[in-house]
Scaffold this active site. Structure first.
Site, PDB file in Angstrom:
ATOM      1  N   ALA A   1       0.909  -1.209   0.083  1.00  0.00           N
ATOM      2  CA  ALA A   1       0.025  -0.096  -0.015  1.00  0.00           C
ATOM      3  C   ALA A   1       0.991   1.368   0.132  1.00  0.00           C
ATOM      4  CB  ALA A   1      -1.053  -0.027   1.244  1.00  0.00           C
TER       5      ALA A   1
ATOM      6  N   LYS B   1      -8.055   3.113   1.338  1.00  0.00           N
ATOM      7  CA  LYS B   1      -7.997   1.806   2.137  1.00  0.00           C
ATOM      8  C   LYS B   1      -9.544   1.191   2.338  1.00  0.00           C
ATOM      9  CE  LYS B   1      -4.878  -0.160   3.949  1.00  0.00           C
ATOM     10  NZ  LYS B   1      -4.195  -1.143   3.267  1.00  0.00           N
TER      11      LYS B   1
ATOM     12  N   HIS C   1      -7.197  16.723  10.317  1.00  0.00           N
ATOM     13  CA  HIS C   1      -6.270  15.970  11.021  1.00  0.00           C
ATOM     14  C   HIS C   1      -7.230  14.994  12.109  1.00  0.00           C
ATOM     15  CE1 HIS C   1      -2.505  15.610  13.896  1.00  0.00           C
ATOM     16  NE2 HIS C   1      -2.910  14.341  13.417  1.00  0.00           N
TER      17      HIS C   1
ATOM     18  N   TYR D   1      -5.825   8.758   1.967  1.00  0.00           N
ATOM     19  CA  TYR D   1      -5.350   7.414   2.267  1.00  0.00           C
ATOM     20  C   TYR D   1      -6.400   6.589   2.928  1.00  0.00           C
ATOM     21  CZ  TYR D   1      -3.227   4.004   5.596  1.00  0.00           C
ATOM     22  OH  TYR D   1      -2.808   2.727   6.231  1.00  0.00           O
TER      23      TYR D   1
ATOM     24  N   THR E   1      -6.472  -0.632   8.250  1.00  0.00           N
ATOM     25  CA  THR E   1      -6.234   0.239   9.164  1.00  0.00           C
ATOM     26  C   THR E   1      -7.501   0.710   9.874  1.00  0.00           C
ATOM     27  OG1 THR E   1      -5.537   2.468   9.409  1.00  0.00           O
ATOM     28  CG2 THR E   1      -6.665   2.088   7.521  1.00  0.00           C
ATOM     29  N   ASP E   2      -7.352   1.418  11.026  1.00  0.00           N
ATOM     30  CA  ASP E   2      -8.260   1.903  12.078  1.00  0.00           C
ATOM     31  C   ASP E   2      -8.698   3.082  11.304  1.00  0.00           C
ATOM     32  OD1 ASP E   2      -6.259   3.303  12.701  1.00  0.00           O
ATOM     33  OD2 ASP E   2      -6.342   3.034  14.862  1.00  0.00           O
ATOM     34  N   GLU E   3      -8.204   3.690  10.309  1.00  0.00           N
ATOM     35  CA  GLU E   3      -8.236   5.040   9.962  1.00  0.00           C
ATOM     36  C   GLU E   3      -9.754   5.103   9.022  1.00  0.00           C
ATOM     37  OE1 GLU E   3      -5.147   7.531   8.812  1.00  0.00           O
ATOM     38  OE2 GLU E   3      -3.604   6.246  10.061  1.00  0.00           O
TER      39      GLU E   3
HETATM   40  P1  NAD Z   1       4.985   0.699   4.450  1.00  0.00           P
HETATM   41  O1  NAD Z   1       4.741   2.125   3.520  1.00  0.00           O
HETATM   42  O2  NAD Z   1       6.125   0.671   5.384  1.00  0.00           O
HETATM   43  O3  NAD Z   1       5.191  -0.455   3.139  1.00  0.00           O
HETATM   44  C1  NAD Z   1       4.356  -0.613   2.081  1.00  0.00           C
HETATM   45  C2  NAD Z   1       5.187  -1.652   0.910  1.00  0.00           C
HETATM   46  O4  NAD Z   1       4.436  -1.588  -0.215  1.00  0.00           O
HETATM   47  C3  NAD Z   1       6.517  -0.973   0.555  1.00  0.00           C
HETATM   48  O5  NAD Z   1       7.723  -1.923   0.553  1.00  0.00           O
HETATM   49  C4  NAD Z   1       6.221  -0.575  -0.897  1.00  0.00           C
HETATM   50  O6  NAD Z   1       7.375  -0.569  -1.807  1.00  0.00           O
HETATM   51  C5  NAD Z   1       5.263  -1.827  -1.156  1.00  0.00           C
HETATM   52  N1  NAD Z   1       4.434  -1.255  -2.241  1.00  0.00           N
HETATM   53  C6  NAD Z   1       3.659  -0.157  -2.455  1.00  0.00           C
HETATM   54  N2  NAD Z   1       2.862  -0.017  -3.394  1.00  0.00           N
HETATM   55  C7  NAD Z   1       2.970  -1.204  -4.182  1.00  0.00           C
HETATM   56  C8  NAD Z   1       2.325  -1.950  -5.264  1.00  0.00           C
HETATM   57  N3  NAD Z   1       1.820  -1.190  -6.311  1.00  0.00           N
HETATM   58  N4  NAD Z   1       2.932  -2.974  -5.601  1.00  0.00           N
HETATM   59  C9  NAD Z   1       3.747  -3.848  -5.009  1.00  0.00           C
HETATM   60  N5  NAD Z   1       4.421  -3.419  -3.579  1.00  0.00           N
HETATM   61  C10 NAD Z   1       3.939  -2.008  -3.381  1.00  0.00           C
HETATM   62  O7  NAD Z   1       3.648   0.325   4.869  1.00  0.00           O
HETATM   63  P2  NAD Z   1       3.586  -0.410   6.295  1.00  0.00           P
HETATM   64  O8  NAD Z   1       3.637   0.568   7.285  1.00  0.00           O
HETATM   65  O9  NAD Z   1       4.240  -1.439   6.364  1.00  0.00           O
HETATM   66  O10 NAD Z   1       2.013  -0.820   6.259  1.00  0.00           O
HETATM   67  C11 NAD Z   1       1.762  -2.224   5.569  1.00  0.00           C
HETATM   68  C12 NAD Z   1       0.105  -2.131   5.401  1.00  0.00           C
HETATM   69  O11 NAD Z   1      -0.489  -1.997   6.867  1.00  0.00           O
HETATM   70  C13 NAD Z   1      -0.580  -1.064   4.568  1.00  0.00           C
HETATM   71  O12 NAD Z   1      -1.612  -1.814   3.867  1.00  0.00           O
HETATM   72  C14 NAD Z   1      -0.919  -0.159   5.462  1.00  0.00           C
HETATM   73  O13 NAD Z   1      -2.381   0.429   5.052  1.00  0.00           O
HETATM   74  C15 NAD Z   1      -1.418  -0.951   6.780  1.00  0.00           C
HETATM   75  N6  NAD Z   1      -1.262  -0.456   8.188  1.00  0.00           N
HETATM   76  C16 NAD Z   1      -0.203   0.394   8.479  1.00  0.00           C
HETATM   77  C17 NAD Z   1      -0.286   0.898   9.647  1.00  0.00           C
HETATM   78  C18 NAD Z   1       0.978   1.637  10.297  1.00  0.00           C
HETATM   79  O14 NAD Z   1       1.160   1.983  11.614  1.00  0.00           O
HETATM   80  N7  NAD Z   1       2.395   1.421   9.487  1.00  0.00           N
HETATM   81  C19 NAD Z   1      -1.264   0.968  10.417  1.00  0.00           C
HETATM   82  C20 NAD Z   1      -2.390   0.703   9.723  1.00  0.00           C
HETATM   83  C21 NAD Z   1      -2.586  -0.298   8.709  1.00  0.00           C
HETATM   84  P1  TYD Z   2       1.690   9.204  11.238  1.00  0.00           P
HETATM   85  O1  TYD Z   2       2.654   8.486  12.108  1.00  0.00           O
HETATM   86  O2  TYD Z   2       1.676   9.994  10.081  1.00  0.00           O
HETATM   87  O3  TYD Z   2       0.454   8.345  11.443  1.00  0.00           O
HETATM   88  P2  TYD Z   2      -0.981   8.761  10.970  1.00  0.00           P
HETATM   89  O4  TYD Z   2      -1.278   9.884  10.367  1.00  0.00           O
HETATM   90  O5  TYD Z   2      -1.516   7.362  10.089  1.00  0.00           O
HETATM   91  O6  TYD Z   2      -1.784   8.351  12.300  1.00  0.00           O
HETATM   92  O7  TYD Z   2       1.254  10.325  12.494  1.00  0.00           O
HETATM   93  C1  TYD Z   2       0.818   9.988  13.670  1.00  0.00           C
HETATM   94  C2  TYD Z   2       0.293  11.263  14.549  1.00  0.00           C
HETATM   95  O8  TYD Z   2       1.544  12.146  14.704  1.00  0.00           O
HETATM   96  C3  TYD Z   2      -0.663  11.774  13.678  1.00  0.00           C
HETATM   97  O9  TYD Z   2      -1.469  12.339  14.607  1.00  0.00           O
HETATM   98  C4  TYD Z   2       0.169  13.042  13.135  1.00  0.00           C
HETATM   99  C5  TYD Z   2       1.139  13.424  14.089  1.00  0.00           C
HETATM  100  N1  TYD Z   2       2.453  13.873  13.222  1.00  0.00           N
HETATM  101  C6  TYD Z   2       2.959  14.949  13.880  1.00  0.00           C
HETATM  102  O10 TYD Z   2       2.587  15.705  14.746  1.00  0.00           O
HETATM  103  N2  TYD Z   2       4.312  15.560  13.398  1.00  0.00           N
HETATM  104  C7  TYD Z   2       4.733  14.788  12.250  1.00  0.00           C
HETATM  105  O11 TYD Z   2       5.792  15.335  11.707  1.00  0.00           O
HETATM  106  C8  TYD Z   2       3.870  13.620  11.683  1.00  0.00           C
HETATM  107  C9  TYD Z   2       4.581  12.866  10.679  1.00  0.00           C
HETATM  108  C10 TYD Z   2       2.892  13.176  12.322  1.00  0.00           C
END
Ligand code: NAD
Ligand code: TYD
Length: 360
Positions: free
Chosen positions: A83, A164, A294, A160, A134-136
């Site tokens: 993603a 999702k 936000h 985003y 995601t919870d978002e």
């Molecule tokens: P990330 O951005 O770190 O990694 C995403 C990976 O997907 C990357 O390696 C990228 O190269 C690959 N990718 C992107 N587009 C692609 C495509 N078209 N084809 C193949 N590969 C592709 O993301 P993450 O934090 O590891 O998140 C993984 C999943 O979990 C996502 O679906 C995200 O929406 C979900 N998620 C993440 C969080 C979080 O806190 N990180 C929270 C809730 C849900």
């Molecule tokens: P982020 O890690 O981007 O995750 P998400 O937006 O998916 O929750 O941000 C986490 C929280 O931190 C969000 O409320 C936005 C805030 N934030 C800042 O205050 N400063 C920053 O530079 C960033 C990247 C996020």
């Protein structure tokens, strides 16, 4: 041993999942990743001689690659981590989010359906398509609202979250319409090793280490429910092993924190681990212009996964943060690679116009 086709496995959560899966011998892994800016091939370098791990560079939108991988490797499970995952980027350029998160998930579902329909009855019943969400998608909570449950109505607020939500609906539709054995998990904000430093926690750690301002959007009172990435990976494996098909599980850390508290705790740990003689890290905290739209608060009610699969997050926030910070301190080469030219342009693009509202 089972075979898992993992998409997006070079990213933050996918790479932690793959490392855990190989270490615990959960499965052999085929990892399809496009290697966008958010990935660093060095993340999984330790698996290069592992015969149970295969990497394929490719896009989930590429139907030919999907068909040929499924044909060649015959996976038992597909896990879709791939993603575009960063809210701020989705605000500045939403196109890629629709392309990968909505259309890419659609292509993956289509290829999976065609593959699954050709399996033997026994293989068909054992196959799983697990979609990581995601919870978002549930929108924003007020302070007194109950935490998100699996039946909370979707109300995504950022491009985003909307992309999702679209992908979740497609996954649900493939289960209800075609019987594809899908599962969806909606997790809260993950933290831990190997997260790209555009997200709050690694950004704050690395800025603080380089004595750069620590940007806090708005008043810093937005709340996220922080989940340690390894706890999340263990939950995913339990869902794969024990869940009924078509189910949805919320996965959270039982750990709501304001952004201000998160930043203060990181600073306090850094004061201990890498003390500066002339200042405390918290003096770098800077309140900057808020993110448009936000979301104020996210919180996950994870009673379903706890009740049905006996899962609980194990890591507490202080120990999880300490492990995370130690990981960044001990991987300077990884950090240097992800902070390349492209990262510097992102920092400029996202923060240059975010004038300082006040310093701490
Ligand atoms: P990330 O951005 O770190 O990694 C995403 C990976 O997907 C990357 O390696 C990228 O190269 C690959 N990718 C992107 N587009 C692609 C495509 N078209 N084809 C193949 N590969 C592709 O993301 P993450 O934090 O590891 O998140 C993984 C999943 O979990 C996502 O679906 C995200 O929406 C979900 N998620 C993440 C969080 C979080 O806190 N990180 C929270 C809730 C849900
Ligand atoms: P982020 O890690 O981007 O995750 P998400 O937006 O998916 O929750 O941000 C986490 C929280 O931190 C969000 O409320 C936005 C805030 N934030 C800042 O205050 N400063 C920053 O530079 C960033 C990247 C996020």
């Amino acid at each position: 041993m089972q075979k898992f086709l993992v998409t997006g496995g070079v990213g933050f959560i996918g790479s932690n999942f793959i490392l855990k899966a190989r270490k615990e011998q959960w499965a052999n892994i085929i990892n399809l990743d496009k290697l966008t800016y958010a990935s660093n091939p060095q993340t999984l370098a330790q698996l290069q001689d592992d015969p149970g791990y295969h990497f394929v560079c490719g896009d989930i939108n590429n139907i030919e690659i999907l068909h040929s991988l499924l044909e060649q490797y015959q996976p038992d499970v597909i896990i879709n981590f791939a993603a575009e995952s960063h809210v701020d980027r989705s605000i500045l350029s939403p196109q890629e989010f629709i392309q990968t998160n909505v259309l890419g998930t659609f292509q993956l579902l289509e290829a999976s359906k065609i593959y699954w329909e050709k399996l033997s009855p026994q293989q068909r019943s054992q196959f799983r398509f697990l979609h990581i969400s995601t919870d978002e998608v549930y929108g924003s909570l007020n302070p007194a609202d109950p935490a998100f449950q699996e039946d909370t109505p979707y109300a995504p607020n950022s491009p985003y979250a909307a992309s999702k939500a679209g992908s979740d609906h497609l996954v649900r539709a493939y289960y209800h319409t075609y019987g594809l054995p899908t599962l969806i998990t909606n997790c809260s904000n993950n933290y831990g090793p190997r997260q790209f430093p555009e997200k709050l926690i690694p950004l704050i750690i690395l800025n603080a280490l380089h004595d750069k301002p620590l940007p806090i959007y708005g008043d810093g009172q937005n709340i996220r429910d922080w989940l340690y990435v390894v706890d999340h990976c263990e939950a995913l494996y339990l869902v794969l092993q024990h869940s009924l098909i078509g189910e949805i599980y919320n996965i959270g850390g039982n750990n709501e924190q304001t952004n201000l508290t998160v930043v203060e705790r990181i600073c306090a740990i850094l004061d201990e681990l890498v003390p500066k003689s002339n200042f405390r890290h918290s003096s770098l905290m800077t309140f900057v212009k808020d993110r448009p739209g936000h979301d104020r608060r996210y919180a996950i009610d994870c009673s379903k996964i706890s009740r049905k699969l006996n899962w609980q997050p194990k890591e507490d926030f202080d120990s999880g943060l300490l492990k995370t910070i130690r990981w960044y301190l001990s991987h300077p080469t990884w950090v240097k690679q992800v902070q390349s030219g492209a990262y510097q342009s992102w920092v400029k693009q996202n923060y240059a116009d975010r004038i300082t509202v006040r310093s701490h």
